[in-house]
Structure formats: C-alpha cells, structure tokens
Enzyme design. Structure first.
Site, PDB file in Angstrom:
ATOM      1  CG  PHE A 138      56.014  74.550  -8.775  1.00 50.09           C
ATOM      2  CD1 PHE A 138      57.109  75.106  -8.468  1.00 50.09           C
ATOM      3  CD2 PHE A 138      55.405  73.720  -7.824  1.00 50.09           C
ATOM      4  CE1 PHE A 138      57.490  75.287  -7.009  1.00 50.09           C
ATOM      5  CE2 PHE A 138      55.473  73.975  -6.338  1.00 50.09           C
ATOM      6  CZ  PHE A 138      56.568  74.753  -6.168  1.00 50.09           C
ATOM      7  CG  ASP A 223      53.287  67.291 -10.336  1.00 43.78           C
ATOM      8  OD1 ASP A 223      52.330  67.204  -9.435  1.00 43.78           O
ATOM      9  OD2 ASP A 223      54.197  68.297  -9.779  1.00 43.78           O
ATOM     10  CE  LYS A 252      49.619  73.248  -4.590  1.00 42.67           C
ATOM     11  NZ  LYS A 252      50.539  73.009  -5.354  1.00 42.67           N
TER      12      LYS A 252
HETATM   13  C1  LIG Z   1      51.799  72.668  -5.438  1.00 44.17           C
HETATM   14  C2  LIG Z   1      52.681  71.802  -6.226  1.00 44.17           C
HETATM   15  C3  LIG Z   1      53.818  71.121  -5.791  1.00 44.17           C
HETATM   16  C4  LIG Z   1      54.203  70.961  -4.494  1.00 44.17           C
HETATM   17  O1  LIG Z   1      53.476  70.668  -3.577  1.00 44.17           O
HETATM   18  P1  LIG Z   1      53.728  70.783  -1.970  1.00 44.17           P
HETATM   19  O2  LIG Z   1      52.633  70.235  -1.314  1.00 44.17           O
HETATM   20  O3  LIG Z   1      53.897  72.381  -1.953  1.00 44.17           O
HETATM   21  O4  LIG Z   1      54.972  70.214  -1.616  1.00 44.17           O
HETATM   22  C5  LIG Z   1      54.039  69.882  -7.072  1.00 44.17           C
HETATM   23  N1  LIG Z   1      53.630  69.796  -8.124  1.00 44.17           N
HETATM   24  C6  LIG Z   1      52.514  70.905  -8.470  1.00 44.17           C
HETATM   25  C7  LIG Z   1      51.861  70.612  -9.859  1.00 44.17           C
HETATM   26  C8  LIG Z   1      52.027  71.836  -7.587  1.00 44.17           C
HETATM   27  O5  LIG Z   1      51.029  72.589  -8.021  1.00 44.17           O
END
Ligand SMILES: *Cc1c(COP(=O)(O)O)cnc(C)c1O
Length: 404
Positions: A138, A223, A252
């Site tokens: 994701f 990421d 986050k």
């Molecule tokens: C939550 C998440 C995202 C997206 O972040 P947003 O602030 O919702 O755009 C991208 N990559 C990972 C691994 C995530 O957990």
C-alpha cells in the site's frame, strides 16, 4: 441553537467512502480517549499509526501553541524557520541529503515516484521507466500510488491506469529477478508491509533488492510512511536492517497527528527535482513543520526508542498469553509498536469481528486486511494502559470465541 453532531450526520453530509464506527470520540489524553457519552477507551489504534505520542502530548501541544502564535503559513514563495529546522533534523539523522516536505504519505510517495522517473529520464533516457512494487503493498490513494500499490481493488474502476508498473511477490527475490532489467527505474517497497498484513521484510529479501537496484542502475525507494519515526524501534526501519535506500518516504508518525509528510533522498537523486518540477502549496507549512520537528526530536532519543522495543516485548507476551487460552491466532508478528496477530484457521477472515466487540469493552484496535488484528499504539503508552487494554482485548476475544 447549537446542534450536537451525531453519527447519522456522517451519512447525511459526508461523502460515502468510509464506514466509521458508531462512537464519536471527543477528547484524548495520552493513550486514552473519551466519547460523546463520556465513555473511556484505551487506544491501541493510534489513529492508524499516526498518534506517535498519543493524544495531546504536552511536547506537541507546546510546539503547536508556540508556532500557532507566531506564523502558520507562507507558501513556497518564501521559506520558513520551522521547515528548515525540520529538514536539517531529518538530514542529520538519516542517510538523506535533501528533503521535500508535503502533507501526507500518498503525496510523499507521489513525489518519490515522479522523482524516480525524472531521475531516470535525466540520467539514462525515456526507456528506463519500469517501476517494480509488490502485491499486497500500500502506497497511498493518488492514482499513481494506488497503481504502484499491490491491491487492485484500490486502482480498478477508474479507467486506464498509469503504465510502466510491475508487481512481484513480497519476500520472494526470484519473482523480482524475473521482472528487473535495464529498463527498471525503481523498486518501491515497504520494509514491513503495513496495510498488507504486518509482514516484515526479510534481511535477505531487502538486501537482495538493494543489490538488484545497484546491478541495474535503479533506485531503491523505501516507503516508511507506516514504519517510520520510531514505530519500528529505530527512527526509520531501514536502520534495523542496515540497508540504505536512495529515496525514503515518511508521514503518519512524523506529525504525531498533524498532517505532514516528507520525501528524503540522496543528493545524486534529488538534484533532478529542479525548480518547477514538483510542488505542494502546504508542503513545508510552518505550523506542520514545527509540530513534526518536536515529534522527531522527542522520539529520536535512546529512551523513547528503547521504550518502543520494551513495549513490543510486552505486547507480544500479552498476546501470547491470550492466545494460549483461546487459540485464535496463528502468528504474532511485527516490529516495534506495529504489531499484527494473524487469525488461526478456525477464525480465518474474522479479525474485523473483533473491532466492534473491543469497542464495547473500551478498546480501540485496527485490522490489516481481513485476517490480521493490528496494533499501532502510542510509542510512549504507559505499561498500565497496555495491561488494561489487553484485559479488554481478552474480554472481546472471549466473546468472539463464545459466539462461534
Ligand atoms: C498510510 C500509508 C500511505 C498513505 O499515506 P496517506 O497519508 O494516507 O496518504 C502510504 N504508504 C504506506 C506504507 C502507508 O501505510
């Protein structure tokens, strides 16, 4: 006449893309929350790995108030002191030489992907456009990031998707070897898959990706939107592995609840992001940067990071104790305070059934896919709150088992 908002208002006024729980929390302090009726909850959800210091931590409240009375926003026509301080703090504490600030994880990943493509065009030519990522990954909800993400349900149904994207199997280097080549621009990977079910990358897999990128002149993008800023027990999870990416994305936990994101890169790569190539009106906003700086400085200390590892062990012990009684979990895994408990075969796909029961018992938790109960609490959650939260989780699980 004032109207007290209620859950029906959500269905009346909000776009229908979410299905929030029935209760509406109105106040939070540390790892506890209270709803409109004054009922108290223990928070193991942490706003989906965002509230890194719980709710209304004094260090973050002070930073917010202090900056809130000085300067909020200028736009990128000017720079500002908090943004410069935050960028310096991130560069000083990581492999990176340059930072691009934005407001969310998806936006940080969008920047990373655009930068990788631009770097390839600048240094190797248009043909080097393939981005390899992983099934179940994701990376956000922009159209580029849902397409790179490995869960088709998020990218299908919107017409043609961006091209040049290939998916391999996570923790399976052979499946990457089949796709990688001189036209590979970048490999994007979560060092531990979060939404995909709390699956840590193995040392050999992540090292193998680093080696493949080096062999084929491709960029390695980590990421770390979910694993970053203390969540893994190090400031960033790459430090646990000793494997350095070319680009890293963070959001986050970075803002502890304030919307902020960052893309970190080496000089050699970042230099392709020349004037005009990319931007964000709010990116580097003074208020967001001041709060994020306070979070980074507070979290990146031996006390807090050691505390995360200690709490990880506590979470694991409690979950194992519950599991010895009820046998609902097949595997308990994770890093630091990003933990997942995979449901056993008898309870396959039923992780989501635990959440409303937990709320009734006064506990907020998360899932990661249908089969994994996920916990991403405050990095400084008190031990007493862990014990009480686990007692409530046990009651919820007892009810799940009794009703089966
Ligand atoms: C939550 C998440 C995202 C997206 O972040 P947003 O602030 O919702 O755009 C991208 N990559 C990972 C691994 C995530 O957990």
């Amino acid at each position: 006449m004032s109207h007290t908002p209620n859950r029906q208002d959500f269905d009346h006024y909000m776009a229908p893309n979410y299905a929030p729980q029935q209760v509406i929390p109105v106040r939070g302090e540390g790892s506890r929350l209270w709803d409109q009726q004054g009922r108290e909850y223990i928070d193991f959800a942490g706003g989906i790995a965002v509230n890194s210091l719980g709710h209304c931590h004094p260090v973050l409240v002070d930073a917010l108030k202090d900056q809130g009375e000085k300067l909020w926003h200028l736009s990128n026509v000017f720079t500002n002191e908090p943004a410069l301080n935050l960028a310096k703090a991130l560069v000083d504490r990581t492999f990176a030489d340059k930072v691009f600030l934005c407001s969310s994880g998806g936006e940080a990943n969008e920047a990373a992907l655009k930068l990788a493509r631009r770097w390839a065009v600048d240094n190797h030519g248009e043909h080097k456009d393939k981005i390899i990522s992983f099934y179940q990954s994701f990376h956000g909800r922009t159209f580029f990031t849902v397409s790179v993400g490995g869960q088709p349900k998020y990218s299908q149904g919107f017409g043609p998707v961006p091209g040049g994207i290939l998916h391999a199997n996570y923790n399976d280097l052979e499946s990457v070897r089949k796709l990688v080549g001189d036209d590979t621009c970048a490999i994007m990977v979560e060092p531990m898959q979060g939404e995909g079910g709390i699956v840590p990358g193995t040392q050999d897999f992540l090292q193998g990706l680093r080696d493949l990128c080096d062999e084929h002149n491709a960029l390695l993008i980590f990421d770390e939107v979910q694993t970053g800023v203390g969540r893994s027990g190090e400031l960033y999870a790459y430090k646990n592995y000793g494997i350095t990416p070319d680009i890293l994305t963070s959001a986050k936990s970075l803002g502890g609840g304030f919307p902020v994101g960052a893309m970190l890169a080496t000089d050699a790569v970042a230099k392709s992001l020349v004037i005009g190539t990319h931007g964000s009106t709010y990116g580097g906003n003074a208020l967001a940067s001041a709060v994020a700086l306070a979070a980074v400085e507070f979290i990146d200390t031996p006390e807090v990071l050691e505390g995360v590892k200690k709490r990880h062990d506590l979470f694991r012990e409690h979950l194992e104790t519950i599991n010895r009684k009820y046998g609902v979990f097949k595997e308990i895994r994770g890093m630091g305070l990003l933990m997942g408990a995979q449901m056993s075969d008898a309870y396959e796909g039923r992780a989501k059934d635990i959440l409303p029961l937990a709320i009734e018992e006064g506990l907020m938790a998360l899932i990661a896919g249908p089969n994994v109960l996920r916990m991403a609490p405050s990095l400084v959650i008190p031990e007493a709150d862990i014990a009480e939260g686990m007692a409530r989780l046990e009651r919820a699980i007892e009810r799940l088992v009794a009703a089966t």
